[in-house]
Design an enzyme around this catalytic site. Structure first.
Site, PDB file in Angstrom:
ATOM      1  N   PHE A 106       0.817  -1.218   0.000  1.00  0.00           N
ATOM      2  CA  PHE A 106       0.000   0.000   0.000  1.00  0.00           C
ATOM      3  C   PHE A 106       0.846   1.261   0.000  1.00  0.00           C
ATOM      4  O   PHE A 106       0.383   2.322  -0.411  1.00  0.00           O
ATOM      5  CB  PHE A 106      -0.945   0.007   1.208  1.00  0.00           C
ATOM      6  N   LYS A 107       2.088   1.161   0.463  1.00  0.00           N
ATOM      7  CA  LYS A 107       2.905   2.363   0.571  1.00  0.00           C
ATOM      8  C   LYS A 107       3.216   2.969  -0.798  1.00  0.00           C
ATOM      9  O   LYS A 107       3.638   4.118  -0.877  1.00  0.00           O
ATOM     10  CB  LYS A 107       4.187   2.064   1.348  1.00  0.00           C
ATOM     11  N   ASP A 108       2.971   2.217  -1.861  1.00  0.00           N
ATOM     12  CA  ASP A 108       3.128   2.771  -3.207  1.00  0.00           C
ATOM     13  C   ASP A 108       2.256   4.012  -3.423  1.00  0.00           C
ATOM     14  O   ASP A 108       2.649   4.922  -4.144  1.00  0.00           O
ATOM     15  CB  ASP A 108       2.746   1.727  -4.263  1.00  0.00           C
ATOM     16  N   ALA A 111       3.878   7.017  -1.522  1.00  0.00           N
ATOM     17  CA  ALA A 111       5.212   7.303  -2.067  1.00  0.00           C
ATOM     18  C   ALA A 111       5.117   7.876  -3.477  1.00  0.00           C
ATOM     19  O   ALA A 111       5.808   8.841  -3.815  1.00  0.00           O
ATOM     20  CB  ALA A 111       6.059   6.033  -2.053  1.00  0.00           C
TER      21      ALA A 111
END
Ligand SMILES: *Cc1c(COP(=O)(O)O)cnc(C)c1O
Length: 432
Positions: A106-108, A111
């Site tokens: 999910f950090k995509d 970021a």
């Protein structure tokens, strides 16, 4: 919208400044200074709205007055070249798959949006930036991928030696170009402390144009609200509960922010592994940070969650107000393995150990509440945690092809001691 620090609500900054500062100068975290009412906007979104359209509509409303609509739309298009999937698990449990981006976590989302914004702002300012970030696994790979080969940007990633999965390590250490991986002989908490100390070192930041990209950065936090808005719209019907497997609590804080803006949510579940300082706080009102312990869901091995201060601020410092809306659950490693196996046996679906923590907490909620729909954030692709999923199910889940490729690339990292001084030396040497 303007922003201020959790520790000084008198000093207002705009989005650009909050984004480049990362941490507020007084050591607090930036939060929105206003609570816009976007309920009309959310309710007007058709159920079938694409993620990109829903995100762009929300972003336009949030950045109104600072960025024009066209710019915001272009930023969203640049950032979100992937989208979430809402999968029905039956029993009114819904898995919000957030792992279809470049690093399969999910950090995509945060970021990529941050990278798109920074590149755009740096071009206008005619400046460079060095992104400094600590990772317990997934932050680093998402940040590395999002900023790789971006103009005017260098990336330095600290990760705890031996505490990230082999695949995560390869994702961090094989990109090269403007991305440097520092392998710290310590824990994730050491990495996080080193980064925090460095940001508070005023003379250093005069020489090196440092900026953060981990979950304390507002430029990452805000876009994480977009997928909850999309998912709640998509689901329609009665207000769902949102269940988030949590470590630093950025993902949960983003969901809570969306709710403060008028998203129809009936409550939240904060699911953790044995690092359960927040569930403990929710129960008894005592916040007791402590060193993290290692678990199977290692991206959530956090002993002093950096977003807790932000979360508390949103609830005006009130334990009672927070506990009314958020319920905490702690899931052990044994329970994590068991639930991965059960779900696989029952449905053939693999989930990663982080998602498993959220999924089991959602099942527990279902035992007490037969009706309320639950959206569970599925934070990583099961193929990223092959060894653990294999241990649970006896089978290897399929690995997305672009991840399989990195396994064969050579690792490049620089080993460093778990001390702020070592990091400072490196930065001065490399970028001043
Ligand atoms: C980072 C991460 C989490 C925890 O998210 P926070 O925003 O830090 O609470 C959960 N699952 C995975 C796979 C992660 O990478």
């Amino acid at each position: 919208m303007k922003y201020y620090s959790t520790r000084n609500t008198h000093h207002l900054v705009d989005f650009q400044e909050a984004l480049f500062r990362g941490l507020a100068p007084d050591g607090g975290l930036f939060v929105p200074a206003e609570t816009p009412d976007l309920s009309g906007l959310f309710e007007a979104l058709p159920r079938e709205t694409s993620f990109l359209d829903s995100a762009a509509a929300t972003a336009k409303a949030l950045f109104q007055g600072e960025l024009n609509g066209e710019t915001v739309k272009a930023l969203c298009e640049k950032a979100f070249t992937f989208e979430p999937v809402l999968a029905d698990l039956g029993d009114n449990l819904h898995l919000l798959e957030l792992f279809h981006g470049p690093s399969c976590a999910f950090k995509d989302y945060g970021a990529s949006f941050l990278a798109a914004c920074m590149e755009e702002f740096l071009k206008h300012r005619n400046q460079r930036a060095v992104i400094l970030t600590a990772t317990s696994g997934d932050t680093g790979s998402a940040v590395a991928r999002a900023f790789h080969r971006r103009d005017r940007i260098d990336v330095v990633i600290l990760y705890p030696e031996g505490r990230v999965s082999p695949l995560q390590e390869k994702q961090l250490t094989t990109l090269g170009d403007n991305v440097t991986a520092l392998e710290v002989a310590g824990s994730f908490d050491d990495c996080q402390r080193m980064v925090k100390e460095t940001f508070l070192d005023a003379p250093l930041s005069e020489t090196v144009p440092l900026t953060s990209a981990n979950s304390i950065n507002l430029g990452r936090l805000l876009p994480q609200s977009f997928y909850y808005i999309w998912a709640v719209t998509r689901l329609g019907g009665p207000a769902p509960r949102i269940c988030v497997p949590s470590g630093n609590f950025g993902n949960l804080t983003a969901a809570v922010l969306a709710w403060t803006w008028g998203l129809k949510v009936s409550g939240f579940t904060a699911a953790t592994n044995r690092n359960d300082v927040v569930p403990e706080y929710l129960l008894n009102g005592a916040y007791t940070p402590r060193p993290s312990v290692r678990t199977l869901s290692n991206a959530m091995d956090v002993g002093d969650p950096s977003n807790f201060e932000r979360l508390l601020h949103i609830f005006h410092g009130s334990h009672a107000a927070m506990a009314e809306v958020i319920r905490g659950e702690m899931v052990s490693d044994d329970e994590t393995l068991t639930v991965i196996r059960r779900l696989w046996e029952e449905t053939g679906r693999y989930i990663d150990p982080h998602t498993a923590v959220g999924y089991l907490a959602a099942k527990w909620f279902r035992e007490q509440d037969a009706g309320t729909p639950v959206i569970i954030a599925s934070t990583a692709h099961p193929g990223k945690f092959l060894e653990i999923v294999e241990k649970a199910t006896g089978r290897r889940p399929p690995l997305p092809e672009h991840l399989a490729l990195v396994l064969d690339l050579p690792k490049h990292s620089i080993k460093i001691a778990p001390e702020g001084g070592a990091l400072k030396d490196f930065l001065l040497h490399a970028y001043s």
